[in-house]
Enzyme design. Structure first.
Site, PDB file in Angstrom:
ATOM      1  N   PHE A 112       0.819  -1.220   0.000  1.00  0.00           N
ATOM      2  CA  PHE A 112       0.000   0.000   0.000  1.00  0.00           C
ATOM      3  C   PHE A 112       0.851   1.267   0.000  1.00  0.00           C
ATOM      4  CE2 PHE A 112       0.843  -0.019   4.526  1.00  0.00           C
ATOM      5  CZ  PHE A 112       0.666   1.287   4.954  1.00  0.00           C
ATOM      6  N   LYS A 113       2.100   1.156   0.448  1.00  0.00           N
ATOM      7  CA  LYS A 113       2.963   2.337   0.506  1.00  0.00           C
ATOM      8  C   LYS A 113       3.199   2.951  -0.881  1.00  0.00           C
ATOM      9  CE  LYS A 113       3.675   1.471   4.923  1.00  0.00           C
ATOM     10  NZ  LYS A 113       4.919   1.072   5.545  1.00  0.00           N
ATOM     11  N   ASP A 114       3.085   2.127  -1.941  1.00  0.00           N
ATOM     12  CA  ASP A 114       3.318   2.641  -3.291  1.00  0.00           C
ATOM     13  C   ASP A 114       2.348   3.765  -3.657  1.00  0.00           C
ATOM     14  OD1 ASP A 114       5.468   0.983  -4.134  1.00  0.00           O
ATOM     15  OD2 ASP A 114       4.078  -0.657  -4.537  1.00  0.00           O
ATOM     16  N   MET A 117       3.880   6.759  -2.076  1.00  0.00           N
ATOM     17  CA  MET A 117       5.292   6.974  -2.375  1.00  0.00           C
ATOM     18  C   MET A 117       5.532   7.371  -3.832  1.00  0.00           C
ATOM     19  SD  MET A 117       7.613   6.914  -0.033  1.00  0.00           S
ATOM     20  CE  MET A 117       7.271   5.608   1.120  1.00  0.00           C
ATOM     21  N   THR A 145       7.795   0.309   3.576  1.00  0.00           N
ATOM     22  CA  THR A 145       8.112   1.704   3.265  1.00  0.00           C
ATOM     23  C   THR A 145       9.423   1.811   2.492  1.00  0.00           C
ATOM     24  OG1 THR A 145       6.902   2.698   5.116  1.00  0.00           O
ATOM     25  CG2 THR A 145       8.763   3.933   4.253  1.00  0.00           C
TER      26      THR A 145
END
Length: 471
Positions: A112-114, A117, A145
């Site tokens: 989900f960090k994509d 980010m 992360t």
């Protein structure tokens, strides 16, 4: 829109400056002076927007110093089918009539960090070019992360990345994703300790004003406001996907370690999104669960933090929690400063006197999931629906089902694709064919590049000095 610190000793700043700075000079976290409210008419207008259109509509209310056309370009380059593999960007999967999974793991690193980010990488590059500046990113990761940041920032001009991870504490896939990168601007450092130790080093270097200025230190951890902003968008998108009217309410269950993801949901709720409850799902490191059920916040020492099968949540100091406490204490920055300076030295605090506000005013609830819980959840979802989920998402679903009220629709925020945690999946259900995107084939076989250091901020500072020229 101007930004201020939770600790009250930083002058109001523009979005672009906040984007690059990480921690505020006073040690607090930056956040908007207010959260812009959206009414029923705006919600109706936003309901039919594509993901990039919705992101632009929301972000322009926060990034007011970036010209609309430039922000539009950043957003449209970020949220594409080429990057995320799905035109919806964050598709929603239905498990039951009142239970859904928000698919947040379609980006290049399968986590989900994509979603945030990829935006941050493009926004950084834009702002640095506008200012004729460079930045040294120092970050800490418990698993996802780091790779999301490195894939978003690899090869970017005027950006050097130093990513700290706990030595030997991530999954084999997670290590391979990060350590196999060969880009000149990417530097992996494994710290002999836990994630909280890595995070403490990042904060220590951020709070060294002379060092921070000399090397233009910034961060991509969720203490960075740009990360939170990008995550607000998918709460709106998920709500519009599962409802047909803005009169409906939904709740969200969010696997939580550093409180960044669910903090974005909290802000979406404050803006006016019809969220019923925000359910904090923890693993055995249940400091947040204790707070939201008892009012006591007592971070553990790193040697008391458990190493679990949902490693991205093996965190006992939730950095973004300060943003919520600031609002909970009615923006009393002096009190916030006092409480979190205490946390820094190992003290906890008790806010049980305002717990009614936590639950009724802000809609929070919390629950806990253990190793056996997540194995059982993974197994039952696979057998009942043919649905494979990673262990963190399993924590969120377990807690959602446990706390679900009559008639409550809950959307569970996905953390990562199951292939990132294949060992735990196989422990839960035995040998199974786990879908693996083509670009990750053979990842674990690649040569890995990482520097292992003792838990000491000065050792990390020396690594930065070796690779970056000071101003």
């Amino acid at each position: 829109m101007k930004y201020i610190s939770t600790r009250g000793q930083t002058q109001p700043m523009d979005f672009s400056d906040v984007l690059l700075m990480g921690l505020a000079p006073d040690g607090g976290l930056m956040l908007p002076e207010y959260y812009p409210e959206v009414d029923a008419a705006v919600l109706e207008e936003w309901r039919g927007l594509s993901y990039p259109e919705l992101a632009l509509a929301i972000m322009q209310r926060f990034a007011t110093d970036i010209p609309y056309s430039d922000l539009k370009d950043i957003v449209e380059r970020t949220y594409t089918i080429e990057v995320f593999g799905d035109k919806e960007i964050v598709p929603v999967r239905k498990l039951e009539d009142d239970l859904y999974i928000l698919g947040l793991s379609n980006g290049p690193t399968l986590a989900f960090k994509d979603v945030a980010m990829q935006f941050l990488g493009n926004a950084f590059e834009y702002v640095l070019k506008q200012q004729g500046a460079r930045i040294t990113i120092i970050g800490a990761t418990s698993g996802d992360t780091g790779s999301a940041a490195e894939y978003a920032l690899r090869g970017k001009e005027n950006i050097e990345v130093f990513m700290l991870s706990p030595h030997g504490k991530m999954s084999e896939f997670q290590r391979a994703q990060m350590y196999s990168l060969t880009d000149d601007n990417i530097h992996n450092i494994a710290i002999k300790g836990m994630f909280d130790d890595c995070q403490d080093i990042v904060k220590a270097l951020q709070q060294d004003a002379e060092f921070k200025a000399a090397y233009n230190l910034g961060t991509v951890n969720s203490i960075n406001w740009g990360r939170i902003l990008a995550q607000i968008v998918y709460y709106f998108k998920a709500y519009f996907t599962v409802t047909t009217s803005n009169d409906e309410q939904v709740s969200f269950s969010v696997p939580s370690g550093n409180f960044g993801n669910i903090c974005a949901g909290h802000i979406a709720r404050e803006m006016g999104l019809p969220i019923g409850r925000l359910i904090v799902a923890t693993n055995e490191n249940d400091v947040l669960n204790d707070f939201f059920n008892k009012g006591a916040y007592q971070p553990r020492a790193t040697d008391k933090t458990y190493v679990t099968s949902s490693p991205s949540m093996d965190i006992s100091k939730a950095s973004n929690f300060e943003r919520f406490v600031y609002l909970l204490l009615e923006k009393d920055s002096a009190r916030v400063h006092e409480l979190f300076e205490g946390v820094k030295s190992g003290q906890g605090f008790d806010l049980s006197d305002v717990m009614e506000s936590v639950n009724s005013r802000y809609g929070f609830a919390a629950g806990k999931s253990t190793h056996s819980d997540r194995l059982q959840t993974i197994k039952s979802l696979y057998e009942q629906y043919g649905e494979l989920v990673d262990p963190h998402t399993a924590d969120g679903i377990k807690v959602a089902k446990e706390l679900q009220q009559d008639g409550e629709v809950i959307i569970c925020a996905e953390t990562a694709l199951p292939v990132k945690f294949a060992e735990t999946i196989k422990e839960a259900i035995g040998p199974v064919d786990i879908n693996r995107p083509a670009h990750t084939e053979g990842l674990e076989d690649l040569e890995q590049h990482v520097t292992v250091l003792d838990n000491n901020a000065e050792f990390v500072a020396e690594q930065i000095r070796q690779h970056v020229k000071p101003n």
